[in-house]
Design a protein around this motif. Structure first.
Motif, PDB file in Angstrom:
ATOM      1  N   ASP A  93       6.313  -9.761  -3.460  1.00  0.00           N
ATOM      2  CA  ASP A  93       7.612  -9.660  -4.138  1.00  0.00           C
ATOM      3  C   ASP A  93       7.533  -8.798  -5.393  1.00  0.00           C
ATOM      4  O   ASP A  93       8.568  -8.405  -5.943  1.00  0.00           O
ATOM      5  CB  ASP A  93       8.164 -11.057  -4.450  1.00  0.00           C
ATOM      6  N   HIS A 138       3.033 -11.938   1.988  1.00  0.00           N
ATOM      7  CA  HIS A 138       3.635 -12.943   2.868  1.00  0.00           C
ATOM      8  C   HIS A 138       4.567 -12.252   3.851  1.00  0.00           C
ATOM      9  O   HIS A 138       5.085 -11.164   3.578  1.00  0.00           O
ATOM     10  CB  HIS A 138       4.357 -14.025   2.057  1.00  0.00           C
ATOM     11  N   HIS A 159       4.512  -8.419   2.760  1.00  0.00           N
ATOM     12  CA  HIS A 159       4.860  -7.728   1.509  1.00  0.00           C
ATOM     13  C   HIS A 159       4.544  -8.643   0.328  1.00  0.00           C
ATOM     14  O   HIS A 159       4.294  -9.837   0.514  1.00  0.00           O
ATOM     15  CB  HIS A 159       6.359  -7.380   1.489  1.00  0.00           C
TER      16      HIS A 159
HETATM   17 FE   LIG Z   1       9.098 -12.016  -0.137  1.00  0.00          FE
END
Ligand SMILES: [Fe+2]
Ligand SMILES: O=C(O)CCC(=O)C(=O)O
Length: 282
Positions: A183, A245, A181
């Motif tokens: 952030d 990540h 994903h």
């Molecule tokens: Fe994350």
């Protein structure tokens, strides 16, 4: 970069801190997870004495006076971080042993002391979101988090104008991981994550543009880092924006040469892991 400003201050208080941290450690060990709730014995006595610190060395702390509780012994790192070699982009830094074991237990105890953990629909791990808020970092000895933030600002990880103001705590058990994903744009593009209690392998994958989906192999790993207990990983810039990540669901993994912070062939067995991610939320 000098560690003097912080360490001199911390050393003076080390004796008092040790006594307090012993209590915190004991509470942390006893903090059992029961019936989906984390027991609250972990609360650590609030550090009352406050000291003003300045950072004349780096000049990174500016403007209004910076106050930290003098108890938590978190110091500026004395060794440079590990980073992937060029041509990998800059902005991924790994610090092994960023905190000591006593601090690790105290921070784990701080995390356990919170009651409002959330379970997720789409994942098994539990999460706890703590905005900095009026009561700094949710009380319950949030002074550790405040000190950590000040250290991160002094290191230049976060600019003082965009300080960490949002903490996300993840708790993983067994083989649990986190899907790849980003952030996202709600945060300034810098993430700092402290790992506690158990190791895991964190990977980065190139984020595909919509015209690349189905055309470009999306399995290619752009970087891997062994997140050991007490380590700090920081990623920013391209690592935040152009890569996803994640952490695979594996009980046991073997590290290759491509894993930053690991010996070749090092085996990683998952246990209970707590991670604390600090970011600046807009
Ligand atoms: Fe994350
Ligand atoms: O647990 C970690 O190390 C990563 C957590 C993470 O990426 C997130 O919560 O967004």
């Amino acid at each position: 970069m000098s560690a003097l400003d912080f360490t001199a201050m911390m050393r003076e208080e080390k004796k008092i801190a040790k006594a307090k941290l012993k209590n915190a450690s004991r509470a942390g060990v006893e903090g059992e997870i029961e019936g989906g709730q984390i027991s609250s014995e972990g609360a650590v006595e609030e550090g009352i004495e406050k000291k003003k610190i300045t950072d004349t060395d780096t000049g990174k702390i500016e403007g209004n006076e910076t106050i930290v509780n003098s108890i938590p012994p978190i110091a500026l790192p004395t060794a440079p971080p590990l980073s992937p070699p060029s041509p990998a982009p800059a902005g991924l830094d790994y610090y092994a042993d960023f905190i000591d074991e006593e601090t690790e237990m105290a921070i784990a105890s701080y995390a356990r002391s919170h009651q409002n953990w959330n379970t997720l629909k789409h994942a098994k791990r539990r999460v706890l979101e703590i905005p900095k808020g009026d009561v700094d970092w949710g009380g319950c000895d949030g002074s550790y988090i405040e000190t950590l933030c000040n250290v991160l600002i002094s290191m230049g990880v976060f600019p003082s104008k965009l300080p960490p103001n949002h903490l996300l705590i993840n708790e993983y058990t067994g083989c649990q991981g986190i899907l790849p994903h980003t952030d996202g744009p709600m945060y300034n593009s810098t993430t700092a994550t402290l790992s506690l209690e158990s190791s895991t392998i964190f990977y980065f994958k190139k984020r595909l543009r919509s015209d690349e989906i189905g055309v470009v192999n999306d399995e290619v790993i752009g970087g891997k880092v062994l997140l050991k207990p007490r380590s700090l990983v920081v990623f920013a810039g391209d690592w935040y924006e152009k890569y996803l990540h994640g952490i695979d669901e594996e009980q046991e993994e073997e590290c290759g040469l491509d894993v930053l912070g690991a010996e070749e062939g090092e085996s990683v067995v998952r246990g209970h892991r707590i991670s604390l991610t600090l970011r600046h939320k807009y």
